[in-house]
Design a protein around this motif. Structure first.
Motif, PDB file in Angstrom:
ATOM      1  N   LYS A  84       0.831  -1.208   0.000  1.00  0.00           N
ATOM      2  CA  LYS A  84       0.000   0.000   0.000  1.00  0.00           C
ATOM      3  C   LYS A  84       0.866   1.259   0.000  1.00  0.00           C
ATOM      4  N   LEU A  85       1.962   1.244   0.772  1.00  0.00           N
ATOM      5  CA  LEU A  85       2.876   2.380   0.804  1.00  0.00           C
ATOM      6  C   LEU A  85       3.486   2.634  -0.568  1.00  0.00           C
ATOM      7  N   SER A  86       3.907   1.567  -1.241  1.00  0.00           N
ATOM      8  CA  SER A  86       4.523   1.737  -2.565  1.00  0.00           C
ATOM      9  C   SER A  86       3.526   2.295  -3.574  1.00  0.00           C
ATOM     10  N   LEU A  87       2.268   1.907  -3.460  1.00  0.00           N
ATOM     11  CA  LEU A  87       1.245   2.400  -4.383  1.00  0.00           C
ATOM     12  C   LEU A  87       0.924   3.871  -4.115  1.00  0.00           C
ATOM     13  N   ILE A  88       0.842   4.244  -2.839  1.00  0.00           N
ATOM     14  CA  ILE A  88       0.633   5.660  -2.503  1.00  0.00           C
ATOM     15  C   ILE A  88       1.807   6.495  -3.009  1.00  0.00           C
ATOM     16  N   TYR A  89       3.011   5.984  -2.815  1.00  0.00           N
ATOM     17  CA  TYR A  89       4.219   6.668  -3.309  1.00  0.00           C
ATOM     18  C   TYR A  89       4.146   6.871  -4.817  1.00  0.00           C
ATOM     19  N   SER A  90       3.693   5.842  -5.541  1.00  0.00           N
ATOM     20  CA  SER A  90       3.586   5.951  -6.997  1.00  0.00           C
ATOM     21  C   SER A  90       2.607   7.036  -7.410  1.00  0.00           C
ATOM     22  N   LEU A  91       1.487   7.117  -6.702  1.00  0.00           N
ATOM     23  CA  LEU A  91       0.500   8.149  -7.014  1.00  0.00           C
ATOM     24  C   LEU A  91       1.052   9.543  -6.740  1.00  0.00           C
ATOM     25  N   ILE A  92       1.776   9.684  -5.625  1.00  0.00           N
ATOM     26  CA  ILE A  92       2.305  11.002  -5.255  1.00  0.00           C
ATOM     27  C   ILE A  92       3.413  11.445  -6.202  1.00  0.00           C
ATOM     28  N   ILE A  93       4.339  10.545  -6.500  1.00  0.00           N
ATOM     29  CA  ILE A  93       5.485  10.951  -7.311  1.00  0.00           C
ATOM     30  C   ILE A  93       5.083  11.251  -8.747  1.00  0.00           C
ATOM     31  N   ASP A  94       3.978  10.644  -9.205  1.00  0.00           N
ATOM     32  CA  ASP A  94       3.496  10.916 -10.559  1.00  0.00           C
ATOM     33  C   ASP A  94       2.444  12.014 -10.609  1.00  0.00           C
ATOM     34  N   GLY A  95       2.099  12.557  -9.442  1.00  0.00           N
ATOM     35  CA  GLY A  95       1.149  13.669  -9.401  1.00  0.00           C
ATOM     36  C   GLY A  95      -0.308  13.273  -9.467  1.00  0.00           C
ATOM     37  N   HIS A  96      -0.607  11.965  -9.479  1.00  0.00           N
ATOM     38  CA  HIS A  96      -1.995  11.533  -9.614  1.00  0.00           C
ATOM     39  C   HIS A  96      -2.800  11.690  -8.327  1.00  0.00           C
ATOM     40  N   HIS A  97      -2.123  11.906  -7.208  1.00  0.00           N
ATOM     41  CA  HIS A  97      -2.852  12.080  -5.954  1.00  0.00           C
ATOM     42  C   HIS A  97      -3.672  13.353  -5.928  1.00  0.00           C
ATOM     43  N   TYR A  98      -3.446  14.253  -6.879  1.00  0.00           N
ATOM     44  CA  TYR A  98      -4.227  15.481  -6.899  1.00  0.00           C
ATOM     45  C   TYR A  98      -5.666  15.246  -7.345  1.00  0.00           C
ATOM     46  N   SER A  99      -5.943  14.124  -7.983  1.00  0.00           N
ATOM     47  CA  SER A  99      -7.308  13.843  -8.428  1.00  0.00           C
ATOM     48  C   SER A  99      -8.086  13.136  -7.333  1.00  0.00           C
TER      49      SER A  99
END
Length: 270
Positions: free
Chosen positions: A125-140
């Motif tokens: 789960k941590l690695s997936l959250i990291y992937s979303l944050i580093i690629d900017g997708h967490h803004y959606s």
């Protein structure tokens, strides 16, 4: 109207650590009525997690931001579903008889299999959250989707599979006898909340992005949640002779991480 307010409050008190200061007389009827609001609890937790991820990512590099986001995520649930995930792992992975597995799951102590299952799940789960944050997708607002549909699947599981302990325990005592109307009502609420999540799109830049998010919100993530949850629920049902309160928590964690995995996989290939 008051009974639905009480049901919503019961759902938030049971599934989260939000300060819902309403005195409730918990009964099986109230528990059954509250399940309709489970996707709403997931959406609110997701909204807070999404806001937290957005805030800390402005201040910190992606990895510590992901760690703090995960801490917030777990903290808002009080570790309720993780406890079920660990207890289920301890029981099922003991490879004992059905009765012994159920006894192990009732034990408040956590064994080696539970610890391993928890660590591996949180790492993923941590690695997936990291992937979303580093690629900017967490803004959606798409980050809300795994939390909405994992909690919908718990309700679906309560209705669709028998209770391993009959009418005893949390599952049998409080969630026995859900109606088809409650299940469809929960599904409809999950659809509406997914529409809200899809509408929260600061990343929206093109028509192609719009159609991608619509596909994710209304087809891909719900379908992934149903397929993954059904697979695990059938496995657990075959092993334990039904489901328990612990397995509902395990199903929530499993569906949540599979939906998050699908989200990362598809967003990274847009």
């Amino acid at each position: 109207m008051m009974k639905w307010v009480q049901a919503a409050a019961a759902a938030f008190q049971f599934l989260s650590r939000f300060p819902v200061n309403i005195s409730l007389d918990y009964s099986p009827t109230l528990f059954r009525r509250s399940v309709k609001f489970y996707p709403l609890v997931g959406a609110v937790i997701g909204l807070v997690v999404w806001s937290g991820a957005t805030g800390v990512s402005y201040l910190l590099p992606a990895l510590p931001a992901a760690v703090l986001t995960l801490i917030l995520w777990v903290g808002l649930t009080g570790g309720l579903h993780l406890d079920g995930w660990m207890d289920t792992a301890d029981g099922v992975l003991s490879y004992r008889s059905r009765e012994q597995m159920l006894d192990i799951m009732k034990d408040s102590r956590v064994g080696a299999m539970g610890v391993l299952a928890c660590v591996l799940l949180l790492m993923l789960k941590l690695s997936l959250i990291y992937s979303l944050i580093i690629d900017g997708h967490h803004y959606s607002g798409l980050l809300l989707l795994p939390l909405i549909w994992s909690r919908w699947f718990m309700v679906h599981a309560m209705y669709s599979w028998p209770k391993a302990r009959g009418k005893e325990g949390l599952a049998g005592g409080n969630f026995h006898g859900l109606s088809r109307g409650q299940i469809w009502g929960t599904f409809l609420l999950a659809i509406i909340l997914s529409g809200v999540a899809v509408a929260i799109l600061p990343l929206l830049r093109s028509d192609s992005m719009l159609w991608t998010t619509v596909l994710l919100g209304f087809i891909t993530i719900p379908l992934a949640a149903w397929v993954a949850g059904t697979w695990l629920a059938r496995k657990l049902n075959a092993t334990l002779g039904g489901l328990t309160g612990d397995t509902y928590g395990a199903l929530n964690e499993f569906v949540e991480v599979v939906a998050l995995l699908m989200l990362v996989l598809l967003l990274n290939h847009m």
